[in-house]
Design a protein around this motif. Structure first.
Motif, short mmCIF file in Angstrom:
data_model
loop_
_atom_site.label_atom_id
_atom_site.label_comp_id
_atom_site.label_asym_id
_atom_site.label_seq_id
_atom_site.Cartn_x
_atom_site.Cartn_y
_atom_site.Cartn_z
N ASP A 1 83.32 93.24 71.08
CA ASP A 1 82.05 93.52 71.76
C ASP A 1 82.31 94.51 72.90
N MET A 2 82.02 95.77 72.65
CA MET A 2 82.31 96.81 73.65
C MET A 2 81.42 96.68 74.88
N ASP A 3 80.22 96.15 74.70
CA ASP A 3 79.36 95.92 75.88
C ASP A 3 80.01 94.94 76.83
N GLN A 4 80.67 93.93 76.28
CA GLN A 4 81.35 92.95 77.13
C GLN A 4 82.59 93.56 77.78
N VAL A 5 83.29 94.44 77.05
CA VAL A 5 84.43 95.14 77.63
C VAL A 5 83.99 95.92 78.86
N ILE A 6 82.91 96.67 78.71
CA ILE A 6 82.40 97.49 79.81
C ILE A 6 81.98 96.61 80.98
N ASN A 7 81.34 95.51 80.70
CA ASN A 7 80.91 94.59 81.76
C ASN A 7 82.12 94.02 82.51
N ASP A 8 83.20 93.71 81.79
CA ASP A 8 84.37 93.11 82.41
C ASP A 8 85.11 94.09 83.31
N VAL A 9 85.19 95.36 82.89
CA VAL A 9 85.97 96.33 83.68
C VAL A 9 85.16 96.90 84.85
N ASN A 10 83.86 96.88 84.75
CA ASN A 10 83.02 97.46 85.82
C ASN A 10 83.36 96.87 87.18
N LYS A 11 83.56 95.57 87.23
CA LYS A 11 83.78 94.90 88.51
C LYS A 11 85.16 95.14 89.08
N GLU A 12 86.05 95.78 88.30
CA GLU A 12 87.40 96.07 88.77
C GLU A 12 87.51 97.45 89.43
N PHE A 13 86.43 98.22 89.39
CA PHE A 13 86.43 99.58 89.92
C PHE A 13 85.50 99.69 91.13
N TYR A 14 85.87 100.57 92.07
CA TYR A 14 84.95 100.90 93.15
C TYR A 14 83.67 101.47 92.57
N TYR A 15 83.83 102.42 91.63
CA TYR A 15 82.68 102.96 90.90
C TYR A 15 83.18 103.54 89.58
N ILE A 16 82.52 103.20 88.49
CA ILE A 16 82.88 103.76 87.20
C ILE A 16 81.63 103.94 86.34
N GLU A 17 81.55 105.08 85.67
CA GLU A 17 80.56 105.33 84.63
C GLU A 17 81.31 105.38 83.31
N ILE A 18 80.86 104.58 82.34
CA ILE A 18 81.54 104.56 81.05
C ILE A 18 80.60 105.06 79.97
N ASN A 19 81.04 106.11 79.30
CA ASN A 19 80.31 106.67 78.17
C ASN A 19 80.98 106.17 76.90
N ASN A 20 80.38 105.19 76.27
CA ASN A 20 80.99 104.54 75.11
C ASN A 20 80.63 105.30 73.83
N GLN A 21 81.62 106.02 73.29
CA GLN A 21 81.41 106.76 72.05
C GLN A 21 82.27 106.23 70.91
N VAL A 22 82.86 105.06 71.10
CA VAL A 22 83.71 104.51 70.04
C VAL A 22 82.87 104.06 68.85
N GLU A 23 83.49 104.08 67.70
CA GLU A 23 82.84 103.63 66.47
C GLU A 23 83.55 102.38 65.97
N PRO A 24 82.81 101.42 65.44
CA PRO A 24 83.46 100.22 64.88
C PRO A 24 84.23 100.57 63.62
N ASP A 25 85.40 100.00 63.49
CA ASP A 25 86.21 100.22 62.29
C ASP A 25 85.91 99.11 61.29
N TYR A 26 84.99 99.34 60.38
CA TYR A 26 84.54 98.31 59.44
C TYR A 26 85.50 98.18 58.26
N ASP A 27 85.76 96.95 57.85
CA ASP A 27 86.49 96.68 56.61
C ASP A 27 85.45 96.67 55.50
N LEU A 28 85.28 97.83 54.87
CA LEU A 28 84.19 97.98 53.90
C LEU A 28 84.34 97.06 52.70
N ASP A 29 85.58 96.87 52.22
CA ASP A 29 85.78 95.98 51.07
C ASP A 29 85.39 94.56 51.40
#
Length: 360
Positions: A288-316
């Motif tokens: 859950d990348m939204d939770q990742v961003i939420n967790d790290v936000n509080k560790e920085f004085y100020y951070i803007e995160i532009n999340n452009q990662v794509e999920p790596d799906y196991d298609l099979d």
């Protein structure tokens, strides 16, 4: 005769950061820090016993500076009476009809260039001639040209300008760098560009002592220099309280949730600096990348995160779990296309995200 100087510009006291992305509480702190850095520059001038403090434009924001602010600036200048202060008003602190510079009586050691033409101020006791140019309007499209008597080569000759040496079509006083070199000034104290740039032939932008936004990354400070017999030595002194930093982080599917957190939290100075972070690559689709961003936000004085990662799906795996519904059919149809094509791949992942979310 040897002279010692500090060269600064683009302090922008009074700035409100109206166009900044960070919130108002941080903007308020940054305004206070800009004032603190201004006082640090004055203190450095006292400590180093410099003969001159050059301020090459945009000392303050004319539309925002208050009378109290001006008195505060003047009080600081008055505290270093043995240092001559030279100011060339720029496009943000123009010396026009209603200039704030005219509202107070400045300390005797403050010298302000007042004409929108090249002027000379002589310091015979220091064997130094200083030439400067004041803006009286917000835009100047005419290129700089030298219109004075020949330089006295027996003296230190310094030129102070607030303008643009990078763009000959600039509306901010274009200056031809090659032309500057031919003039043979011992030192050219420039302002307007907020990133430090020490050119050859003593042509120098000190940059803004405090960065204003994410377009001004890296170290910021002032130039400490000395000049003797036409030989100039300069040293960049870092002054800024914080830095703006742009970073990119590439993630891969093997990384766990905690590994991603740890890498982001390893950035140096996170408790002090302002970060803009772009997350790229692929991650496990169960993270859950939204939770990742939420967790790290509080560790920085100020951070803007532009999340452009794509999920790596196991298609099979997803196909086997959804062979009898629209999700399986969607994957089957998309696999008929070229999944190496980035647009096709993006369409597949976006579609899966939407379909799997509906299923939940």
């Amino acid at each position: 005769m040897k002279i010692k100087f500090i060269h600064t510009a683009d302090i922008h006291l009074g700035s409100r950061f109206n166009n900044a992305s960070f919130p108002g509480d941080i903007a308020k702190i940054r305004r206070q820090e800009m004032w603190s850095t201004f006082h640090d520059i004055v203190s450095l001038a006292h400590k180093e016993k410099v003969d001159f403090l050059f301020i090459s434009g945009d000392l303050f924001e004319s539309e925002l500076i208050t009378l109290g602010d001006l008195k505060r600036i003047n009080e600081a200048f008055k505290s270093i009476q043995d240092t001559q202060i030279l100011i060339t008003p720029g496009n943000h602190d123009t010396y026009g009809e209603k200039s704030p510079y005219k509202l107070i009586s400045w300390s005797e050691n403050v010298n302000i260039f007042k004409a929108q033409e090249l002027s000379l101020i002589e310091f015979t006791d220091l064997n130094t001639n200083i030439y400067g140019f004041a803006w009286s309007e917000k835009y100047i499209s005419n290129e700089f040209r030298y219109n004075m008597d020949p330089l006295d080569k027996d003296k230190n000759n310094i030129l102070m300008l607030h303008g643009d040496i990078y763009n000959k079509k600039s509306n901010y006083f274009p200056i031809d760098k090659n032309y500057l070199k031919k003039l043979s000034f011992d030192y050219v104290a420039l302002g307007h560009v907020h990133k430090p740039d020490i050119q050859e032939n003593g042509i120098v932008y000190p940059g803004s002592p405090e960065p204003l936004d994410f377009g001004e990354i890296g170290s910021h400070g002032v130039i400490l220099g000395q000049l003797q017999d036409s030989r100039v030595q300069t040293k960049f002194i870092t002054m800024s309280k914080r830095q703006f930093l742009n970073e990119e982080l590439y993630l891969h599917p093997e990384m766990t949730y905690q590994e991603i957190i740890n890498i982001i939290q390893s950035y140096h100075g996170r408790e002090r600096n302002l970060y803009r972070l772009s997350l790229l690559g692929l991650v496990d689709s169960d993270i859950d990348m939204d939770q990742v961003i939420n967790d790290v936000n509080k560790e920085f004085y100020y951070i803007e995160i532009n999340n452009q990662v794509e999920p790596d799906y196991d298609l099979d795996k997803i196909m086997n779990q959804n062979s009898d519904n629209i999700i399986g059919l969607f994957i089957k149809e998309m696999r008929k296309k070229d999944l190496e094509d980035i647009e096709v791949k993006n369409a597949l992942y976006l579609g899966l995200q939407a379909l799997l979310k509906e299923k939940v």
